[in-house]
Structure formats: C-alpha cells, structure tokens
Design a protein around this motif. Structure first.
Motif, mmCIF file in Angstrom:
data_model
loop_
_atom_site.group_PDB
_atom_site.id
_atom_site.type_symbol
_atom_site.label_atom_id
_atom_site.label_comp_id
_atom_site.label_asym_id
_atom_site.label_seq_id
_atom_site.Cartn_x
_atom_site.Cartn_y
_atom_site.Cartn_z
ATOM 1 N N ASP A 132 -2.714 -8.800 -3.052
ATOM 2 C CA ASP A 132 -2.815 -7.541 -3.796
ATOM 3 C C ASP A 132 -1.603 -7.366 -4.703
ATOM 4 O OD1 ASP A 132 -5.208 -6.777 -2.645
ATOM 5 O OD2 ASP A 132 -4.279 -5.515 -1.133
ATOM 6 N N LEU A 163 -2.458 -8.443 1.628
ATOM 7 C CA LEU A 163 -1.539 -7.515 0.985
ATOM 8 C C LEU A 163 -0.655 -8.235 -0.034
ATOM 9 C CD1 LEU A 163 -0.609 -4.563 0.913
ATOM 10 C CD2 LEU A 163 1.078 -5.145 2.673
ATOM 11 N N ARG A 169 -5.467 -2.172 4.099
ATOM 12 C CA ARG A 169 -4.741 -3.269 3.479
ATOM 13 C C ARG A 169 -3.462 -3.596 4.244
ATOM 14 N NH1 ARG A 169 -5.381 -0.387 -1.586
ATOM 15 N NH2 ARG A 169 -3.111 -0.297 -1.745
ATOM 16 N N LEU A 170 -2.768 -2.571 4.760
ATOM 17 C CA LEU A 170 -1.496 -2.794 5.443
ATOM 18 C C LEU A 170 -1.653 -3.603 6.716
ATOM 19 C CD1 LEU A 170 0.190 0.692 4.949
ATOM 20 C CD2 LEU A 170 0.741 -1.445 3.770
#
Length: 280
Positions: A185, A182, A175-176
């Motif tokens: 999220d 992100l 995700r990073l």
C-alpha cells in the motif's frame, strides 16, 4: 443481481515461464475461464517457442484474456541486458537486498530502464506484439528508483499498456493486520502518482497478497480479496503444478497447487456468482 450489475475484475496468474508445471496450470485455468490474465517472465527457463504458442492459443480461447510482461529483477534470475548492475554471481540481487539498495538510491535509473526495455523487446519478439499490461515479479515495479525506470520504459516502448499498482481498497484497521500488504500500500502511493503524471493507466484496486509460507485456506483468502475490490480491480494469484524446475527457483511450491485446486473447483465458481463478480 444488483442494479449496478456485476463487478468485472482481473484475476491474474503470475510467473508464466518459471517452469513447465506452472505454465501448464495457467493454461488450464485460462482455458476453463477461471483466470483472465497471466504475467510472463521473459527471463524464466520455460518460455520457449512452444510455451509461447500454447499460451497464445489458451488466451485466444477466452475473449478478453490478457497477456502481460512480468518484469523480473531479482535472483535467481539473470539480466537480458549486458551492463546491468549490481549483480551477485551474475544474477540479480535477492529481493531483500534489491529493496534495500533501491531505498538507499544505489541504482542507475538508465541501467535499470535498459534492462526493462530488453525484457519488453523480448516479449514483443516472442509474442509478435507488445504486452497488454506490465507488472513486476515480487512487486519490484513499486520500489524507489526502479519505479521511475519502469514507468519510463513502459511509456517509451509500450505506451498503450497499463501497469499494476498494489494499493488496496480496505478499511485501515484491516490493512494494519497485514504487514506485507501494508508495505505494498505504502509503496503504491508514489507509484500511482508517477503513473498518473506519465499518463499511464493502472488498475484501480489490488488484492492477492498473503503469507505464502503458511499452509492456509486459499478459498478464505479469495473471499477476502474480493471484499471491497472495485470494478476493474486486480487479484493476483500463483497457481501451478510443482516440478523440479520450480523447486530449484522459487520457495512458493505446494501453495501453488492449493491455489490451482481451488481456482479449478466448484467452490470458486460459486463464490464468483455469490459476489456478482465476472472475469472480464
């Protein structure tokens, strides 16, 4: 096939109503069974009676296909309600200013709710029924203040509809490496919590975000989207044929045709079989 059986997901084509070419592509994929949901922009220029009728027929050809409302609150589109504010030249604010204003709490929730309610009413009038689900163009449903107005409008006008959250089910390290996803999220955490408290259903997983501005291999993206997506999860996509209407309204053009070609092709069918995924 595993003992657990195939995963059943939603593959949703956004932006029906933005242009005739996008509409045609979405109907083509629905009829082929290569997508099973589409989100409709009631403020788009290509959502007249014939386009609604054609979409309904395409969706009816695939049992279980869903038609949702794509709530639109960003430029270059215009509100349906009379008193929406702030505007720029009569249009909604551009995406960056919309997000900034929501973070700074500059919106009147009731004014935003009234606009979303107007778009829900327009959908009901056009299709003769309420949407199966409700989401947001450029993910506006997740923004602070807007999310509360959005959930309130859905709860009042379409209580049986589910809503789109955009949080993923992937390892943190992956995700990073994806800043856009992100951000989605992060915004989805509070959205899910508020939807849960309101008793509104939402998709358990989400995928489909990537950099539309770069020429990329959509097949490789799709493989990544399906990786770890839970049963009932949702993948968004943006297929379309490029036409002058689309060019005048949206920067995502040629990538739509690349998505369409992949989704209509044999490689996508093989990927679904390999991943034991069904569109349901």
């Amino acid at each position: 096939m595993s003992e657990a059986g195939p995963r059943r997901i939603w593959l949703c084509a956004d932006d029906y109503g933005i242009s005739p070419g996008v509409n045609r592509a979405i109907r083509q994929l629905l009829t082929m069974g290569r997508i099973n949901a589409t989100s409709v922009m009631m403020v788009g220029p290509a959502i007249g009676r014939d386009e609604v009728k054609a979409l309904t027929a395409a969706a009816d050809s695939q049992p279980g296909a869903a038609i949702g409302l794509h709530v639109t609150l960003t430029a270059p589109f215009y509100p349906l309600s009379l008193h929406f504010a702030p505007l720029a030249g009569g249009m909604f604010l551009p995406l960056a200013k919309k997000l900034q204003s929501s973070l700074l709490r500059r919106y009147d929730r009731e004014i935003v709710r009234a606009e979303i309610a107007a778009q829900l009413a327009a959908f009901k009038e056009a299709f003769g029924r309420l949407p199966d689900y409700v989401d947001g163009h450029q993910h506006v449903q997740l923004f602070p203040q807007i999310r509360d107005a959005f959930l309130s409008a859905v709860q009042r006008a379409a209580p049986r509809a589910w809503v789109r959250q955009c949080g993923r089910n992937q390892a943190l390290t992956r995700r990073l490496s994806q800043p856009k996803a992100l951000l989605l999220d992060s915004l989805s955490v509070q959205f899910r919590a508020r939807a849960h408290r309101a008793g509104i259903a939402f998709n358990p997983g989400f995928a489909g975000a990537y950099d539309f501005g770069q020429t990329s291999d959509f097949g490789a993206h799709m493989r990544g989207f399906l990786d770890g997506l839970p049963d009932g999860g949702l993948v968004m996509c943006h297929p379309g044929y490029v036409d002058q209407t689309l060019i005048s309204l949206d920067p995502v053009t040629d990538q739509r045709e690349r998505e369409l070609a992949y989704l209509a092709g044999d490689a996508f069918a093989r990927l679904l079989a390999e991943q034991q995924v069904r569109l349901s």
